[in-house]
Design a protein around this motif. Structure first.
Motif, mmCIF file in Angstrom:
data_model
loop_
_atom_site.group_PDB
_atom_site.id
_atom_site.type_symbol
_atom_site.label_atom_id
_atom_site.label_comp_id
_atom_site.label_asym_id
_atom_site.label_seq_id
_atom_site.Cartn_x
_atom_site.Cartn_y
_atom_site.Cartn_z
ATOM 1 N N LYS A 5 -3.844 -0.511 -11.619
ATOM 2 C CA LYS A 5 -3.525 -0.086 -10.564
ATOM 3 C C LYS A 5 -2.096 0.464 -10.226
ATOM 4 O O LYS A 5 -1.903 1.641 -9.911
ATOM 5 C CB LYS A 5 -3.941 -0.887 -9.265
ATOM 6 C CG LYS A 5 -5.456 -1.291 -9.185
ATOM 7 C CD LYS A 5 -5.527 -2.132 -7.894
ATOM 8 C CE LYS A 5 -7.233 -2.365 -7.868
ATOM 9 N NZ LYS A 5 -7.520 -3.362 -6.829
ATOM 10 N N ILE A 6 -1.195 -0.249 -10.845
ATOM 11 C CA ILE A 6 0.193 0.142 -10.686
ATOM 12 C C ILE A 6 0.543 1.202 -11.513
ATOM 13 O O ILE A 6 1.294 2.274 -11.175
ATOM 14 C CB ILE A 6 1.089 -1.180 -11.122
ATOM 15 C CG1 ILE A 6 1.074 -2.335 -10.041
ATOM 16 C CG2 ILE A 6 2.339 -0.379 -11.330
ATOM 17 C CD1 ILE A 6 1.684 -3.317 -10.204
ATOM 18 N N SER A 33 -4.189 1.769 -19.606
ATOM 19 C CA SER A 33 -4.435 3.176 -18.769
ATOM 20 C C SER A 33 -4.528 4.104 -19.746
ATOM 21 O O SER A 33 -3.718 4.401 -20.577
ATOM 22 C CB SER A 33 -3.221 3.263 -17.651
ATOM 23 O OG SER A 33 -3.151 4.505 -17.177
ATOM 24 N N PRO A 70 0.825 -1.167 0.113
ATOM 25 C CA PRO A 70 -0.047 -0.171 0.016
ATOM 26 C C PRO A 70 0.884 1.297 0.088
ATOM 27 O O PRO A 70 0.330 2.417 -0.389
ATOM 28 C CB PRO A 70 -0.926 -0.187 1.282
ATOM 29 C CG PRO A 70 -0.183 -1.093 1.958
ATOM 30 C CD PRO A 70 0.524 -2.171 1.286
ATOM 31 N N ASN A 71 2.088 1.046 0.509
ATOM 32 C CA ASN A 71 3.046 2.468 0.545
ATOM 33 C C ASN A 71 4.414 1.870 -0.055
ATOM 34 O O ASN A 71 4.988 1.004 0.523
ATOM 35 C CB ASN A 71 3.273 2.904 1.955
ATOM 36 C CG ASN A 71 3.773 4.216 2.047
ATOM 37 O OD1 ASN A 71 4.445 4.719 0.969
ATOM 38 N ND2 ASN A 71 4.054 4.709 3.403
ATOM 39 N N TRP A 72 4.825 2.450 -1.143
ATOM 40 C CA TRP A 72 5.993 2.137 -1.672
ATOM 41 C C TRP A 72 7.268 2.947 -1.008
ATOM 42 O O TRP A 72 8.274 2.640 -1.255
ATOM 43 C CB TRP A 72 5.860 2.529 -3.200
ATOM 44 C CG TRP A 72 5.282 1.538 -3.674
ATOM 45 C CD1 TRP A 72 4.678 0.365 -3.654
ATOM 46 C CD2 TRP A 72 4.607 1.980 -5.391
ATOM 47 N NE1 TRP A 72 3.765 -0.112 -4.457
ATOM 48 C CE2 TRP A 72 4.000 0.755 -5.552
ATOM 49 C CE3 TRP A 72 4.776 2.907 -6.191
ATOM 50 C CZ2 TRP A 72 3.216 0.661 -7.052
ATOM 51 C CZ3 TRP A 72 4.293 2.960 -7.246
ATOM 52 C CH2 TRP A 72 3.297 1.699 -7.723
ATOM 53 N N GLU A 115 -1.647 3.832 -12.493
ATOM 54 C CA GLU A 115 -2.055 4.721 -11.918
ATOM 55 C C GLU A 115 -1.115 5.266 -10.812
ATOM 56 O O GLU A 115 -0.957 6.710 -10.367
ATOM 57 C CB GLU A 115 -3.464 4.732 -11.545
ATOM 58 C CG GLU A 115 -4.443 4.459 -12.409
ATOM 59 C CD GLU A 115 -4.682 5.599 -13.474
ATOM 60 O OE1 GLU A 115 -4.396 6.815 -12.834
ATOM 61 O OE2 GLU A 115 -4.630 5.418 -14.553
ATOM 62 N N ARG A 116 -0.562 4.535 -10.136
ATOM 63 C CA ARG A 116 0.199 4.968 -9.038
ATOM 64 C C ARG A 116 1.639 5.554 -9.496
ATOM 65 O O ARG A 116 2.194 6.212 -8.674
ATOM 66 C CB ARG A 116 0.597 3.718 -7.872
ATOM 67 C CG ARG A 116 -0.629 3.418 -7.216
ATOM 68 C CD ARG A 116 -0.418 2.211 -6.306
ATOM 69 N NE ARG A 116 0.375 2.614 -5.156
ATOM 70 C CZ ARG A 116 0.923 1.560 -4.271
ATOM 71 N NH1 ARG A 116 0.571 0.573 -4.249
ATOM 72 N NH2 ARG A 116 1.474 2.049 -3.489
#
Length: 303
Positions: free
Chosen positions: A251-252, A278, A224-226, A254-255
């Protein structure tokens, strides 16, 4: 005595021998249910999707872990994992099922484009290599920055991450078989490597001025937090998305967006296509993407 042997008898003997051989190799028991549990657990833990045809790979790689614990049933091994969610064995489980296929300057067309991209930068260059594996990719990036930036390369930083702790340990050693290094140009070998002698004959070490640019750390892309500050000139995420399903890929991606500088580049693997996953990225060149929110720089892709 009749020396004639019927072919069917021979075939039966061969099959019996094969069955005996297989039973000797298959000293551990992995059922269909066990395989499905492995697929579920590695997907939950690392987002990796294991296809049905990966069954033999799963058996051979996890068999070492069962033997290490003196177990004969996959079901017992998996039950131990599930009972102990914080066990160090999860790391070994994940390492065993991670594929590390890499090389220096793999997909070579990316590196001249990276060199052109960073050459005009006035601020210290920051790159994220999101699948560092055993180090060949981040060190290829480091060589490229040295060649493109000269003395300014000392200010650059290459954050290099991977989920596989064993692969990262090899990357930290920065020592590679000489036959692997000999594939590079003579100029690069002389500038960036130290050739081993004596007990180290047949090996080559990356020079310290190169390893100083590379920060290696473990990171799970599903975490959840890189713990990354962002402001990257480029993100290398090559040949890892193929192990995720499209939902995880989206999801990746977008992050990645807030971690890139406005003109930052995203480098993908040769078999990966993000255009249909994406809308945050658009294709700039061959498996190279830029943020869709920025004015198109497509003409410069052919430089």
């Amino acid at each position: 005595m009749n020396s004639r042997v019927d072919y069917s008898d021979k075939l039966g003997a061969v099959m019996a021998g094969s069955a005996t051989s297989a039973s000797l190799e298959r000293d551990l028991t992995m059922t269909d249910t066990d395989f499905d549990r492995v697929r579920k657990l590695i997907y939950q833990r690392a987002g990796i999707v294991l296809a049905e045809h990966k069954r033999e790979m799963v058996y051979s790689r996890l068999a070492r872990r069962l033997r290490h614990h003196k177990l004969t049933l996959f079901s017992e091994y998996l039950a131990r994992l599930e009972r102990q969610p914080d066990s160090k064995e999860w790391e070994a489980f994940t390492n065993a099922l991670t594929t590390n296929l890499t090389a220096f300057f793999r997909e070579a067309h990316h590196f001249p484009l990276l060199a052109n991209h960073v050459a005009a930068s006035t601020a210290p260059v920051r790159i994220w290599c999101a699948a560092a594996s055993t180090g060949e990719e981040p060190y290829s990036i480091a060589m490229t920055l040295h060649e493109a930036l000269g003395t300014r390369a000392r200010e650059a930083r290459i954050v290099s991450t991977d989920i596989d702790t064993e692969a990262l340990a090899k990357a930290r050693e920065a020592v590679y078989p000489l036959e692997q290094v000999l594939k590079l140009s003579e100029a690069r070998r002389k500038q960036f490597f130290l050739r081993g002698g004596g007990a180290r004959a047949g090996l080559a070490r990356i020079r310290p001025e190169l390893t100083a640019l590379v920060e290696l750390r473990q990171l799970n892309l599903l975490a959840p937090n890189w713990g990354l500050d962002g402001g990257f000139d480029a993100i290398f995420c090559r040949n890892i998305m193929i192990y995720f399903d499209k939902q995880t890929q989206a999801k990746i991606l977008e992050r990645f967006v807030p971690l890139l500088k406005p003109n930052g580049l995203l480098f993908a693997g040769h078999s990966e296509n993000f255009s249909y996953i994406s809308q945050a990225f658009r294709l700039r060149g061959q498996t190279v993407y830029e943020l869709a929110s920025q004015p198109s720089s497509r003409p410069s892709a052919s430089r």
